[in-house]
Design an enzyme around this catalytic site. Structure first.
Site, PDB file in Angstrom:
ATOM      1  N   ARG A 132       0.815  -1.222   0.000  1.00  0.00           N
ATOM      2  CA  ARG A 132       0.000   0.000   0.000  1.00  0.00           C
ATOM      3  C   ARG A 132       0.847   1.270   0.000  1.00  0.00           C
ATOM      4  O   ARG A 132       0.318   2.376  -0.106  1.00  0.00           O
ATOM      5  CB  ARG A 132      -0.897   0.021   1.252  1.00  0.00           C
ATOM      6  CG  ARG A 132      -1.827  -1.159   1.352  1.00  0.00           C
ATOM      7  CD  ARG A 132      -2.673  -1.057   2.598  1.00  0.00           C
ATOM      8  NE  ARG A 132      -3.566   0.065   2.536  1.00  0.00           N
ATOM      9  CZ  ARG A 132      -4.760   0.066   1.959  1.00  0.00           C
ATOM     10  NH1 ARG A 132      -5.199  -1.037   1.374  1.00  0.00           N
ATOM     11  NH2 ARG A 132      -5.505   1.136   1.957  1.00  0.00           N
TER      12      ARG A 132
ATOM     13  N   TRP B 124       2.779   6.015   1.885  1.00  0.00           N
ATOM     14  CA  TRP B 124       2.916   6.441   0.490  1.00  0.00           C
ATOM     15  C   TRP B 124       2.620   7.936   0.521  1.00  0.00           C
ATOM     16  O   TRP B 124       1.489   8.342   0.752  1.00  0.00           O
ATOM     17  CB  TRP B 124       1.924   5.697  -0.405  1.00  0.00           C
ATOM     18  CG  TRP B 124       2.100   5.984  -1.848  1.00  0.00           C
ATOM     19  CD1 TRP B 124       2.997   5.396  -2.706  1.00  0.00           C
ATOM     20  CD2 TRP B 124       1.336   6.903  -2.644  1.00  0.00           C
ATOM     21  NE1 TRP B 124       2.847   5.909  -3.968  1.00  0.00           N
ATOM     22  CE2 TRP B 124       1.841   6.832  -3.963  1.00  0.00           C
ATOM     23  CE3 TRP B 124       0.296   7.788  -2.384  1.00  0.00           C
ATOM     24  CZ2 TRP B 124       1.331   7.607  -4.998  1.00  0.00           C
ATOM     25  CZ3 TRP B 124      -0.210   8.561  -3.412  1.00  0.00           C
ATOM     26  CH2 TRP B 124       0.306   8.458  -4.705  1.00  0.00           C
TER      27      TRP B 124
ATOM     28  N   ASN C 293      -4.496   6.825   7.169  1.00  0.00           N
ATOM     29  CA  ASN C 293      -4.485   6.558   5.728  1.00  0.00           C
ATOM     30  C   ASN C 293      -5.556   7.456   5.120  1.00  0.00           C
ATOM     31  O   ASN C 293      -6.706   7.388   5.535  1.00  0.00           O
ATOM     32  CB  ASN C 293      -4.811   5.076   5.480  1.00  0.00           C
ATOM     33  CG  ASN C 293      -5.006   4.757   4.016  1.00  0.00           C
ATOM     34  OD1 ASN C 293      -4.467   5.435   3.150  1.00  0.00           O
ATOM     35  ND2 ASN C 293      -5.766   3.715   3.735  1.00  0.00           N
ATOM     36  N   GLY C 294      -5.155   8.298   4.162  1.00  0.00           N
ATOM     37  CA  GLY C 294      -6.136   9.180   3.525  1.00  0.00           C
ATOM     38  C   GLY C 294      -5.574  10.570   3.342  1.00  0.00           C
ATOM     39  O   GLY C 294      -4.350  10.768   3.396  1.00  0.00           O
TER      40      GLY C 294
ATOM     41  N   GLU D 169      -1.612  -3.450 -21.896  1.00  0.00           N
ATOM     42  CA  GLU D 169      -1.244  -4.071 -20.626  1.00  0.00           C
ATOM     43  C   GLU D 169       0.235  -4.469 -20.619  1.00  0.00           C
ATOM     44  O   GLU D 169       0.930  -4.283 -19.615  1.00  0.00           O
ATOM     45  CB  GLU D 169      -2.170  -5.279 -20.380  1.00  0.00           C
ATOM     46  CG  GLU D 169      -1.992  -5.998 -19.081  1.00  0.00           C
ATOM     47  CD  GLU D 169      -2.100  -5.118 -17.831  1.00  0.00           C
ATOM     48  OE1 GLU D 169      -2.524  -3.956 -17.927  1.00  0.00           O
ATOM     49  OE2 GLU D 169      -1.707  -5.596 -16.764  1.00  0.00           O
TER      50      GLU D 169
ATOM     51  N   LYS E   6       3.035  -3.016 -17.962  1.00  0.00           N
ATOM     52  CA  LYS E   6       3.882  -3.868 -17.110  1.00  0.00           C
ATOM     53  C   LYS E   6       5.342  -3.457 -17.236  1.00  0.00           C
ATOM     54  O   LYS E   6       6.055  -3.339 -16.245  1.00  0.00           O
ATOM     55  CB  LYS E   6       3.766  -5.353 -17.495  1.00  0.00           C
ATOM     56  CG  LYS E   6       2.469  -6.074 -17.224  1.00  0.00           C
ATOM     57  CD  LYS E   6       1.949  -5.974 -15.834  1.00  0.00           C
ATOM     58  CE  LYS E   6       0.982  -4.844 -15.714  1.00  0.00           C
ATOM     59  NZ  LYS E   6       0.081  -4.779 -14.632  1.00  0.00           N
TER      60      LYS E   6
ATOM     61  N   GLU F 258       6.006  -0.003 -15.494  1.00  0.00           N
ATOM     62  CA  GLU F 258       5.895   0.130 -14.046  1.00  0.00           C
ATOM     63  C   GLU F 258       6.925  -0.674 -13.281  1.00  0.00           C
ATOM     64  O   GLU F 258       7.319  -0.265 -12.188  1.00  0.00           O
ATOM     65  CB  GLU F 258       4.468  -0.166 -13.547  1.00  0.00           C
ATOM     66  CG  GLU F 258       3.993  -1.566 -13.759  1.00  0.00           C
ATOM     67  CD  GLU F 258       2.536  -1.741 -13.345  1.00  0.00           C
ATOM     68  OE1 GLU F 258       2.044  -0.981 -12.503  1.00  0.00           O
ATOM     69  OE2 GLU F 258       1.893  -2.657 -13.871  1.00  0.00           O
TER      70      GLU F 258
ATOM     71  N   HIS G 264      -0.390   7.749 -37.849  1.00  0.00           N
ATOM     72  CA  HIS G 264      -0.862   9.084 -37.474  1.00  0.00           C
ATOM     73  C   HIS G 264       0.085   9.766 -36.484  1.00  0.00           C
ATOM     74  O   HIS G 264      -0.324  10.649 -35.747  1.00  0.00           O
ATOM     75  CB  HIS G 264      -2.280   9.001 -36.905  1.00  0.00           C
ATOM     76  CG  HIS G 264      -3.256   8.430 -37.892  1.00  0.00           C
ATOM     77  ND1 HIS G 264      -3.677   9.132 -38.997  1.00  0.00           N
ATOM     78  CD2 HIS G 264      -3.837   7.210 -37.967  1.00  0.00           C
ATOM     79  CE1 HIS G 264      -4.502   8.356 -39.700  1.00  0.00           C
ATOM     80  NE2 HIS G 264      -4.612   7.195 -39.090  1.00  0.00           N
TER      81      HIS G 264
ATOM     82  N   LYS H  72      -0.266  -0.624  -4.272  1.00  0.00           N
ATOM     83  CA  LYS H  72      -1.227  -1.565  -4.842  1.00  0.00           C
ATOM     84  C   LYS H  72      -2.651  -1.035  -4.779  1.00  0.00           C
ATOM     85  O   LYS H  72      -3.465  -1.318  -5.639  1.00  0.00           O
ATOM     86  CB  LYS H  72      -1.127  -2.883  -4.083  1.00  0.00           C
ATOM     87  CG  LYS H  72      -2.013  -3.978  -4.605  1.00  0.00           C
ATOM     88  CD  LYS H  72      -1.265  -4.856  -5.557  1.00  0.00           C
ATOM     89  CE  LYS H  72      -2.152  -5.872  -6.250  1.00  0.00           C
ATOM     90  NZ  LYS H  72      -1.723  -6.057  -7.643  1.00  0.00           N
TER      91      LYS H  72
END
Ligand code: F6R
Length: 609
Positions: free
Chosen positions: A27, A74, A100-101, A482, A486, A489, A505, A604
């Site tokens: 987290r 975080w 948290n927040g 996707e 991957k 990140e 284009h 996450k």
């Protein structure tokens, strides 16, 4: 984001907090800390860095205590530093808080509290909560927390303790998740169930507006006004062993290899081959609602959005329902038009993503129904949606989503088939063919995984490249997106995904020998078109790796390297083509020595906007 934990019971407090924080590290992991109470004193240890740094600090210089709080951060307000790490204290040092927040009105509160004489030590928004509780404290911590949160605007899950009202932890939730585990003579609070499961399987999920006062004997629940609230104690079936690495070097690799099982588990009990039927009554949509649905909107973020793009094709092809796919973070701020005949499907692995949850809330009064596709039982999104379709992927620890992408596509495919079946848009024979193909899919994914070594060898050749292009069309476009996500990140390499037809284009200007292309080219309705896009790249000296059907004898003449995947029903090909892309990204990141399971700057569960 951030993870909070609190424990009160007979076990040695520091190991309980540290082990719990390790499970919450997904987290956020830029700094961490614990606070423990020993007799009348509160002791705090905070570090810049991951839980391992905190653990080392506590090993070198242990703290003694009987109960306490922990936090993994975080950063939102205030850069990552030891000073800004939680827990935060009031002026007396006797009151401690983890949060948290985001507190949106913290600047105004801070100014006022400063004028009233409170001394601030950090740049965080959280510290105002500690001083507010201090201001209202008259010997009863719960009453002081209640008075303090009445002044807060924003989102919070907090846990507080005070040595002046000892042997209890007060918890409040408004937004981010908080779960209380109730064991034998011990009680634990955490941002999710993972740190709790090693102690007890009995949990209570707090709702927004809930407070809990916990002590070793259990928990008492109230609302923010102090009125008693009855909460349901749930028993969780996840086994803590399910989140061990099982010999894989990283959780991400383990999770990539779990995908055959995940497809099996997500379809299990939901299809009948004998009857040629999809059985999704569990979603809870009434026949009347289903009959009224004329359109669908799929809303999600990140990887879940990519799964949603595949879902769009499933819904349109099989249910013949016009479907759009929206980024939750954009959609929620639009003056969006939603008619009563629209089914909204929110997709979220964690079930806690703030933007997706806000979009759900905005849509609920205006849609035919809001259905959640999520992996986390009793998550906020699961609880607030009118129907839920769980992806049975088990806990995903790697921050980069892999198996849950596959599980989300599986669930969305089932939902698309179910809608097609109930609306009579899909013939029985066609439905049966797709269901049979679904039964074969896990085995086909296993065959892709059996090429892991060859993909690793291939990836080694590209470890030092700085730019990659990913191309796909139609159902392969979500797989390309996707694959690029991957790589970005976990290896911090620039990767862009384009729909093949968009190449000319603009992006084609990027192509040279230093920018390899990964092209997803199953033999489907856009195969010839992709060959033209590939030719355009080759004409500009681009190197091309193709993920293509094993039965395709031609593709090798057009590209430099082929990664073959078993041929499949056209709409189900992304289940196979995404796997080499996941492995390719993993291999490059692992070879570069990157922190695969916990990439920098990510978390996450994104419970802030
Ligand atoms: C990427 C990744 C993120 C998430 C996104 C949404 O690997 O994991 O892009 O997909 O943050 O999260 P959920 O699905 O929990 O809503």
């Amino acid at each position: 984001m951030c993870g909070i934990i609190g424990y009160i019971g007979p076990k040695s407090i520091v190991p309980v907090l540290v082990e719990g924080l390790k499970k919450l590290e997904y987290r956020g992991y830029d700094s961490a800390g614990v606070a423990v109470v020993d007799g009348g004193t509160v002791q705090i240890r905070r570090v810049l860095g991951k839980i391992a740094v905190l653990e080392e600090s506590l090993r070198a210089d242990p703290l003694q205590g009987v109960y306490g709080l922990g936090h993994t951060r975080w950063a939102t307000h205030g850069r990552p530093s030891e000073r800004n790490a939680h827990p935060h204290i009031d002026c007396t040092g006797e009151l401690v808080i983890v949060h948290n927040g985001i507190i949106e009105n913290y600047l105004g509160l801070k100014k006022r509290l400063r004028e009233e004489g409170h001394a601030f030590r950090t740049e965080t928004d959280t510290e105002v909560i500690a001083h507010l509780i201090e201001k209202h404290f008259r010997g009863d911590l719960a009453a002081a927390v209640r008075a303090a949160i009445a002044e807060l605007e924003g989102a919070f899950a907090i846990a507080a303790l005070s040595s002046r009202d000892p042997r209890k932890i007060v918890v409040a939730k408004h937004g981010p998740p908080a779960v209380v585990g109730v064991g034998e003579g011990e009680t634990i609070v955490s941002s999710d169930i993972n740190p709790i499961l090693g102690h007890t399987s009995k949990v209570v999920f707090l709702e927004d507006g809930d407070m809990a006062v916990i002590d070793a004997g259990g928990a008492a629940f109230t609302d923010f006004q102090g009125a008693k609230v009855e909460k349901k104690v749930e028993t969780i079936g996840w086994n803590p062993l399910m989140i061990e690495k099982h010999g894989f070097k990283h959780f991400m690799l383990k999770e990539i290899f779990e995908q055959p099982e995940v497809i099996r588990d997500t379809i299990m009990g939901r299809v009948s081959l004998d009857e040629g039927e999809v059985l999704l009554d569990e979603v809870g949509l009434s026949a009347e609602t289903l009959a009224s649905v004329r359109k669908a909107v799929i809303i999600a973020c990140g990887t879940s959005y990519h799964a949603g793009l595949a879902g769009q094709l499933f819904f349109e092809t099989w249910a013949r329902i016009p479907t759009t796919v929206e980024y939750a973070s954009e959609f929620r701020y639009r003056d969006f038009l939603l008619e009563k005949d629209t089914l909204v499907v929110v997709v979220s692995q964690s079930g806690e993503t703030a933007d997706t949850l806000a979009a759900l809330r905005a849509c609920k009064p205006r849609a035919a129904a809001v259905v959640a596709v999520t992996n986390v039982v009793s998550s906020s999104i699961a609880r607030e949606a009118q129907g839920v379709l769980y992806t049975h992927a088990g806990p995903e620890i790697g921050v980069a989503a892999t198996k849950t992408f596959t599980a989300q596509m599986t669930a969305l495919a089932l939902l698309g088939l179910y809608l097609g079946q109930t609306k009579g848009a899909l013939e029985k024979k066609a439905l049966l063919e797709i269901l049979e193909e679904f039964q074969r899919l896990p085995h086909k994914v296993e065959r892709v995984l059996s090429q892991a070594k060859a993909i690793e060898d291939l990836a080694q050749r590209f470890v030092h490249f700085s730019h990659f292009l990913y191309l796909g069309r139609w159902v392969s476009f979500p797989a390309a997106l996707e694959g690029a996500l991957k790589l970005k990140e976990i290896s911090y390499i620039h990767a862009e995904a384009y729909a093949g037809g968009e190449m000319k284009h603009g992006p084609i200007a990027l192509i040279d020998e230093k920018m390899p292309t990964l092209a997803v080219v199953p033999r489907d309705r856009v195969y010839e078109k992709m060959l033209s896009n590939i030719a355009e790249i080759k004409a500009r000296a681009g190197f091309i790796i193709a993920v293509a059907g094993a039965g395709d004898a031609e593709i090798g003449r057009h590209v430099d390297v082929v990664i073959p995947v078993p041929d499949a029903h056209p709409l189900l090909s992304p289940f196979l083509s995404v796997v080499p892309l996941q492995l390719f990204a993993y291999d490059i990141a692992a070879r570069r020595g990157a922190d695969v399971d916990q990439p920098r700057n990510l978390a996450k569960s994104v419970t802030v906007e």
